[in-house]
Design an enzyme around this catalytic site. Structure first.
Site: not given
Ligand code: BGC
Length: 363
Positions: A104, A129, A203, A268, A328
């Site tokens: 983010r 992302h 991811h 998360d 990640e």
């Molecule tokens: C984030 C999550 C997000 C997800 C999306 C992750 O990298 O930390 O907050 O919902 O990606 O698929």
């Protein structure tokens, strides 16, 4: 004990003949571009499938301790499924490379050398992302590589100046290598012609029991005793907190499900790694006792985001909440707005380099 069963031909020293890459058509994008699926196979029978759409890892097959092979990542067999409205409605980025800035950026606000850039808002009030069309949805130029000790796929992409409103033409390359030592190595490089930010990750969601159950009984170890504290929209406040003996503490291996009940949306969060000088280090290990499978992560990145997939959609009778766990490797979230965090700035003349290794073992 680590027991990796070697193919008999490998024991007879013909390993190079057994490393191979297969290329097939994966499908056609809405504008008519054909995309491909590459299957990298190593002499021990581990296979990794990657498409040049989104640089997505669609499938990783490995044997369990009894020799049964299963896919240990969340993904689809067809391009159509990656492009389907159902999947994109609650899009979980299965297996994709996220960028230009993964994770983010608060309010989508970026300020570089006195110029403000407003990035696309796609996650509550924040940018996530890389925006509307991040690196996970573009077509990469592929090149296969075969060497004595690995098979590889190099993917290149030029993200033009102001694509998704990021400054600078950015030339990115990703090298996926499957080695005969059962490692999937990912090497990222990028150069720019104007100062910009770069933060790249893969991811992939792992489910080491072949998707037969959620990940609560997987064991996780993380080589960190700290976390970046977040606000309610998962933007770091700037505080870095000790996690010892808290629900966030995985410094000693524990089952994912042990303390998850006290977290409404599961895990998360970003764990800072003690890795300020770009040395490869052990970041963590995910394992599953009944199948004996494990994946260990090594990286030169300063952090690892652990996401237990609370928002993974159920599609038909597949996937759903907690059906996979993403490990990640990356810089901390919202680093461009936190000068105290390791920098994600890339200047002209510099090369962004980042490396992550996933090591697959059967115990
Ligand atoms: C984030 C999550 C997000 C997800 C999306 C992750 O990298 O930390 O907050 O919902 O990606 O698929």
């Amino acid at each position: 004990m680590v027991c990796i069963s070697l193919h008999p031909d490998f024991q007879n020293n013909t390993k190079t003949q057994l490393m191979n890459i297969k290329k097939e058509i994966f499908g056609q994008c809405p504008k008519g571009e054909k995309v491909f699926l590459y299957t990298l196979v190593n002499p021990n029978g581990i296979s990794v499938k990657i498409t040049n759409y989104g640089a997505i890892i669609t499938d990783i097959e490995m044997a369990d301790k009894k020799g049964t092979k299963e896919n240990i990542v969340l993904g689809f067999k067809t391009l159509e499924e990656y492009l389907s409205a159902d999947y994109l409605a609650n899009y979980p980025y299965f297996g994709a490379v996220c960028g230009r800035y993964c994770n983010r950026i608060a309010g989508g606000k970026l300020s570089i050398e006195g110029i403000n850039y407003q990035l696309f808002i796609n996650n509550g009030p924040n940018h996530l992302h890389g925006g509307e069309t991040g690196f996970d949805k573009v077509i990469w130029s592929p090149k296969t590589i075969e060497k004595p000790d690995f098979v590889g796929l190099e993917l290149k992409y030029r993200s033009v100046h102001l694509e998704e409103n990021y400054p600078g033409n950015l030339d990115v390359s990703i090298l996926y290598k499957l080695t005969h030592k059962n490692e999937l190595q990912i090497e990222y490089k990028a150069v720019t012609d104007r100062t910009t930010v770069v933060n790249l990750t893969n991811h992939t969601y792992f489910n080491l029991n072949g998707g037969n159950d959620n990940v609560f009984n997987h064991q996780l170890q993380i080589n960190s005793k700290k976390r970046t504290v977040n606000d309610s929209n998962l933007i770091p406040t700037g505080e870095i907190e000790e996690v010892t003996n808290s629900v966030f503490d995985f410094s000693v291996t524990k089952p994912i499900g042990k303390d998850i009940g006290s977290l409404p949306d599961g895990y998360d969060l970003n764990y800072p790694l003690d890795n300020t000088n770009k040395k490869m280090m052990f970041a963590g290990k995910l394992s599953e006792v009944p199948t004996g499978r494990s994946v260990s992560v090594f990286t030169d990145e300063p952090g690892i985001q652990i996401y237990t997939g609370y928002y993974i959609p159920s599609l038909g009778n597949r996937f759903g909440r907690y059906s996979g766990l993403a490990l990640e490797t990356q810089h901390y979230p919202d680093s461009p707005n936190h000068p105290e965090f390791p920098t994600t700035l890339l200047h002209p003349g510099e090369t962004y380099k980042s490396k992550t290794i996933y090591l697959f073992e059967t115990h």
